[in-house]
Scaffold this motif. Structure first.
Motif, mmCIF file in Angstrom:
data_model
loop_
_atom_site.group_PDB
_atom_site.id
_atom_site.type_symbol
_atom_site.label_atom_id
_atom_site.label_comp_id
_atom_site.label_asym_id
_atom_site.label_seq_id
_atom_site.Cartn_x
_atom_site.Cartn_y
_atom_site.Cartn_z
ATOM 1 N N VAL A 108 3.612 4.205 -6.527
ATOM 2 C CA VAL A 108 3.399 3.706 -5.029
ATOM 3 C C VAL A 108 5.542 4.136 -4.221
ATOM 4 C CG1 VAL A 108 3.161 2.311 -3.412
ATOM 5 C CG2 VAL A 108 1.487 2.438 -5.285
ATOM 6 N N PHE A 109 5.949 3.302 -5.515
ATOM 7 C CA PHE A 109 7.051 3.874 -4.297
ATOM 8 C C PHE A 109 8.411 5.074 -4.736
ATOM 9 C CE2 PHE A 109 12.015 3.153 -4.840
ATOM 10 C CZ PHE A 109 12.074 2.637 -3.606
ATOM 11 N N GLU A 110 7.759 6.230 -5.422
ATOM 12 C CA GLU A 110 8.214 7.567 -5.355
ATOM 13 C C GLU A 110 7.081 7.744 -3.952
ATOM 14 O OE1 GLU A 110 7.338 8.527 -9.391
ATOM 15 O OE2 GLU A 110 9.105 8.109 -9.926
ATOM 16 N N ARG A 111 5.802 7.618 -3.670
ATOM 17 C CA ARG A 111 4.750 8.404 -3.066
ATOM 18 C C ARG A 111 6.047 8.032 -1.567
ATOM 19 N NH1 ARG A 111 -1.798 6.923 -2.145
ATOM 20 N NH2 ARG A 111 -2.049 8.268 -0.715
ATOM 21 N N LEU A 112 6.280 6.672 -1.343
ATOM 22 C CA LEU A 112 6.355 6.741 -0.431
ATOM 23 C C LEU A 112 7.511 7.196 0.395
ATOM 24 C CD1 LEU A 112 5.376 3.378 0.151
ATOM 25 C CD2 LEU A 112 4.315 4.608 1.253
ATOM 26 N N ARG A 133 5.066 1.145 6.226
ATOM 27 C CA ARG A 133 3.928 2.688 5.278
ATOM 28 C C ARG A 133 3.525 2.133 4.760
ATOM 29 N NH1 ARG A 133 8.435 5.492 3.366
ATOM 30 N NH2 ARG A 133 9.547 4.177 3.461
ATOM 31 N N MET A 134 3.419 1.644 3.679
ATOM 32 C CA MET A 134 2.522 0.844 2.446
ATOM 33 C C MET A 134 0.859 0.726 2.923
ATOM 34 S SD MET A 134 3.107 -1.495 -0.851
ATOM 35 C CE MET A 134 4.491 -0.951 -0.703
ATOM 36 N N VAL A 191 -3.383 -3.543 -5.268
ATOM 37 C CA VAL A 191 -2.690 -4.273 -4.518
ATOM 38 C C VAL A 191 -1.436 -3.180 -5.111
ATOM 39 C CG1 VAL A 191 -0.670 -5.622 -4.746
ATOM 40 C CG2 VAL A 191 -3.305 -6.218 -5.191
ATOM 41 N N GLY A 192 -0.784 -3.044 -3.918
ATOM 42 C CA GLY A 192 1.121 -2.214 -3.945
ATOM 43 C C GLY A 192 1.607 -2.890 -4.804
ATOM 44 N N ALA A 193 2.060 -4.010 -4.416
ATOM 45 C CA ALA A 193 3.277 -4.740 -4.290
ATOM 46 C C ALA A 193 2.813 -6.835 -4.026
ATOM 47 C CB ALA A 193 4.382 -5.025 -3.419
ATOM 48 N N VAL A 194 3.670 -6.993 -4.663
ATOM 49 C CA VAL A 194 3.627 -8.704 -4.871
ATOM 50 C C VAL A 194 4.897 -9.019 -4.818
ATOM 51 C CG1 VAL A 194 1.051 -8.453 -6.163
ATOM 52 C CG2 VAL A 194 3.997 -8.698 -7.699
ATOM 53 N N GLY A 195 4.960 -10.570 -4.976
ATOM 54 C CA GLY A 195 6.780 -11.394 -5.054
ATOM 55 C C GLY A 195 5.427 -12.691 -5.216
ATOM 56 N N GLY A 196 6.608 -13.662 -5.170
ATOM 57 C CA GLY A 196 6.582 -14.520 -5.021
ATOM 58 C C GLY A 196 7.401 -16.095 -3.713
#
Length: 271
Positions: free
Chosen positions: A161-165, A184-185, A96-101
């Motif tokens: 991941v943020f830095e890779r993008l 892009r993710m 998982v690259g990102a999560v939110g609520g």
């Protein structure tokens, strides 16, 4: 509003080490001085001009020392230990690259938390839903669910991941920068997950003098939308998408703006 957000973070966040970085986009209401006086241990980056959403968050991310980044709008209020929920889930799920609520409005009703990537199909569906007065906000899930993109109001992402993008595309001043980032993710095969445990109030548009879609806000949003299409669509599909938007945006003529603004707004669709 920003102070309420900061208080909510400190009130509800437990069992995880974190830092708070505030990026001030050249505010004129004394925010920087007030935060320095009333909040200990918060780092403030004071810009001498409004950098926009993406550039300001990129600047904050450069200063961040954590394993994860949590981009949180100033017009939000944490209702529970959402940051801890997000952290634990990411630690257990490396794909998982990102999560939110789940975002709620000031009345406690479900607000815009996630959606599909923009496409001719999604834009057509949105207009039809508005026309027939059907709900335009997806139903909140009862368990973790994979989505196309999470609202940028509460985006918890791995720093690596943020830095890779290379972070948010600085060409987007405001709107669609988080959509572009997660598109892009997606190309990297990393999932974006909504966690229903995370509950956050989002006073959407709270940092604006008016919550309704003003002429100026439309121009900014449309410019970003045009940039998104140009970046992620090519050839015939791009031409078809732009043509469809030219047809759908005829609804601008029913707006409450004056006729000069309506015409300029519609011309902006083709910019």
């Amino acid at each position: 509003m920003t102070c309420d957000c900061l208080h909510s973070i400190r009130m509800h966040t437990r069992d995880v080490n974190y830092e708070i970085i505030v990026v001030d986009n050249a505010s004129t209401d004394g925010s920087v001085a007030h935060i320095k006086t009333h909040f200990d241990g918060i780092r403030i980056i004071a810009s001498d001009r409004n950098l926009g959403f993406g550039k300001a968050n990129n600047r904050g991310a450069l200063e961040a020392r954590g394993k994860y980044l949590f981009f949180l709008n100033s017009d939000t209020l944490l209702l529970n230990n959402a940051i801890h929920f997000f952290f634990n889930y990411m630690e257990r799920n490396k794909e998982v690259g990102a999560v939110g609520g789940i975002l709620l409005n000031e009345k406690g009703q479900v607000s815009f938390s996630y959606n599909r990537f923009p496409s001719p199909q999604t834009e057509m569906k949105y207009v039809l839903n508005k026309l027939f007065r059907r709900p335009t906000i997806p139903h909140p899930p009862f368990q973790p669910v994979s989505v196309d993109f999470i609202s940028g109001a509460d985006l918890f992402i791995r720093k690596a991941v943020f830095e890779r993008l290379n972070g948010f595309d600085p060409e987007f001043f405001m709107y669609y920068e988080e959509v572009d980032l997660q598109k892009r993710m997606d190309l990297l095969g990393l999932k974006r997950i909504i966690l229903p445990e995370g509950r956050i109030i989002h006073l959407e548009g709270g940092s604006f003098a008016s919550k309704r879609l003003t002429f100026r806000r439309f121009l900014i949003a449309q410019e970003s939308f045009n940039r998104y299409i140009a970046k992620h669509y090519r050839g015939v599909s791009k031409l078809g998408f732009r043509t469809l938007m030219g047809i759908l945006r005829l609804t601008l003529l029913t707006n409450r703006w004056n006729w000069k603004e309506k015409i300029l707004a519609y011309l902006h669709v083709w910019k």
